[in-house]
Design an enzyme around this catalytic site. Structure first.
Site, PDB file in Angstrom:
ATOM      1  N   LYS A  35       0.835  -1.204   0.000  1.00 54.82           N
ATOM      2  CA  LYS A  35       0.000   0.000   0.000  1.00 54.82           C
ATOM      3  C   LYS A  35       0.866   1.248   0.000  1.00 54.82           C
ATOM      4  O   LYS A  35       2.059   1.197   0.284  1.00 54.82           O
ATOM      5  CB  LYS A  35      -0.932  -0.018   1.213  1.00 54.82           C
ATOM      6  CG  LYS A  35      -0.222  -0.023   2.549  1.00 54.82           C
ATOM      7  CD  LYS A  35      -1.213  -0.101   3.697  1.00 54.82           C
ATOM      8  CE  LYS A  35      -0.492  -0.106   5.044  1.00 54.82           C
ATOM      9  NZ  LYS A  35      -1.437  -0.111   6.173  1.00 54.82           N
ATOM     10  N   TYR A 266      14.759  31.323   3.165  1.00 56.06           N
ATOM     11  CA  TYR A 266      13.611  32.092   3.641  1.00 56.06           C
ATOM     12  C   TYR A 266      13.748  32.447   5.115  1.00 56.06           C
ATOM     13  O   TYR A 266      14.093  31.614   5.950  1.00 56.06           O
ATOM     14  CB  TYR A 266      12.319  31.290   3.450  1.00 56.06           C
ATOM     15  CG  TYR A 266      11.871  31.154   2.016  1.00 56.06           C
ATOM     16  CD1 TYR A 266      11.517  32.266   1.267  1.00 56.06           C
ATOM     17  CD2 TYR A 266      11.783  29.897   1.423  1.00 56.06           C
ATOM     18  CE1 TYR A 266      11.100  32.133  -0.051  1.00 56.06           C
ATOM     19  CE2 TYR A 266      11.361  29.747   0.117  1.00 56.06           C
ATOM     20  CZ  TYR A 266      11.027  30.878  -0.620  1.00 56.06           C
ATOM     21  OH  TYR A 266      10.613  30.736  -1.919  1.00 56.06           O
TER      22      TYR A 266
END
Length: 372
Positions: A35, A266
């Site tokens: 999965k 940033y």
């Protein structure tokens, strides 16, 4: 090809698969749980390795979409480990995906659609022994099994399952309680004359810590196939037995000399304490490299660890390389198979999560490449 890529060692995957077999013995079926894009490793790569191994007799997925993709690769049984909504049932039947069955209404709708389409739905009865997520109560399981058998023309009761809530903990008391409830439930149903070929419960924690108690007819290893124990507290005992399968790498694309006191990235969350060199790498949280690692991790270039500096961006990170001769094109290891502090487990510990999340968060824009 984009320089940021996930390198997949199928040799390590096969090692982990053999380790599962060694722990459980020759009889139980191994379900390869693939999965979430095989825990971020690439569904097609891991499915092919599973099939070629000759050890895998079943697959486990979480969604019908995963099941449909996988069905193109194999004729082996595929169990969808979550319950199906009504509008998904026809797809399950068309692609021979097996159902996790939890309640009466769902049984009736599945039986009706299978009959209408001339198909036979294969179902696994899920029993809730303590996870409290999905499943019938143990006291209701026999009656539910009897009801399922009433639809035998269109429904095949192929399996019965439960899921362990605490199998990865060192304290095994609740785990043992769940095993006993499940064992009794299976025995009651089978002794009533109802045939259920496959009882299954054991996840990675159970396979590692208590295989003899929990294997039943099939096991469902997940994270251990990809090289990690399911909990940090099991690393010391089992971590060396497993081999991580994925390595996340990129390349240096730019270097810049900066002066003491200058800020990087940033919001200038890091300032250079002295003159130094910054290398830029085209990978970031848009690739699944966690922003929470800002100023908290390192990477490997030419066999040496270099710290990540400044805010991790969506598409780029900055690394301080100082006076080392780092060049454009040098490979950069972001998640390592071999260096514990920047393995998926090490990164998970740094940011307060689990290796599952680190691995499955690697996004689809990162190509998966087989490289042993």
């Amino acid at each position: 090809m984009r320089p940021t890529r996930a390198l997949i060692s199928t040799a390590n995957f096969l090692h982990n698969l053999r380790y599962v077999r060694n722990r459980i013995g020759v009889k139980p079926i191994i379900m390869s749980v693939v999965k979430a894009n095989a825990y971020g490793h690439g569904l097609e790569i891991i499915a092919k390795a599973s099939i070629d191994s000759g050890e895998v007799g079943y697959f486990g997925v979480a969604t019908q979409e995963e099941g449909v993709t996988l069905r193109k690769l194999t004729s082996l049984p595929i169990l969808v480990l979550t319950t199906a909504l009504e509008d998904e049932i026809d797809t399950f039947l068309e692609h021979d995906l097996e159902f996790t069955l939890c309640e009466y209404h769902e049984l009736g709708v599945i039986a009706a659609r299978a009959s209408a389409l001339g198909k036979k739905a294969k179902v696994h009865l899920k029993v809730d022994t303590g996870m409290r997520r999905v499943g019938v109560e143990p006291k209701d399981a026999l009656e539910f099994a009897r009801e399922t058998i009433k639809h035998s023309e269109s429904v095949e009761l192929k399996g019965i399952a439960t899921h362990f809530a605490t199998s990865d903990e060192l304290d095994q008391s609740f785990f043992v309680k769940q095993v006993k409830i499940f064992e009794k439930t299976v025995a009651v149903i089978r002794s009533s004359g109802i045939s259920i070929p496959i009882a299954h419960a054991a996840n990675s924690g159970a396979i590692l810590q208590n295989p003899s108690l929990s294997c039943f007819d099939m096991v469902r290893p997940g994270i251990m196939l990809y090289g990690y124990p399911p909990a940090a507290e099991l690393n010391e005992k089992y971590g060396r037995e497993l081999k991580p399968v994925l390595e996340l790498v990129s390349s240096v694309v730019f270097t810049k000399s900066i002066k003491a006191g200058e800020g990087v990235s940033y919001n200038h969350r890091w300032h250079a304490p002295h003159d130094t060199t910054i290398a830029t790498v085209p990978a970031g949280y848009g690739d699944g490299y966690p922003r929470l690692l800002t100023n908290r991790t390192s990477t490997i270039i030419r066999g040496k660890l270099f710290p990540v500096r400044g805010t991790i961006c969506m598409d780029q990170i900055m690394i301080e390389t100082g006076e080392d001769p780092v060049r454009i094109g040098d490979e950069v290891t972001l998640i390592s198979r071999n260096v514990p502090q920047i393995s998926a487990a090490g990164i998970a510990e740094t940011i307060g999560t689990i290796p599952y999340e680190v691995l499955t968060n690697i996004t689809s824009r990162v190509p998966r490449i087989v490289k042993d």
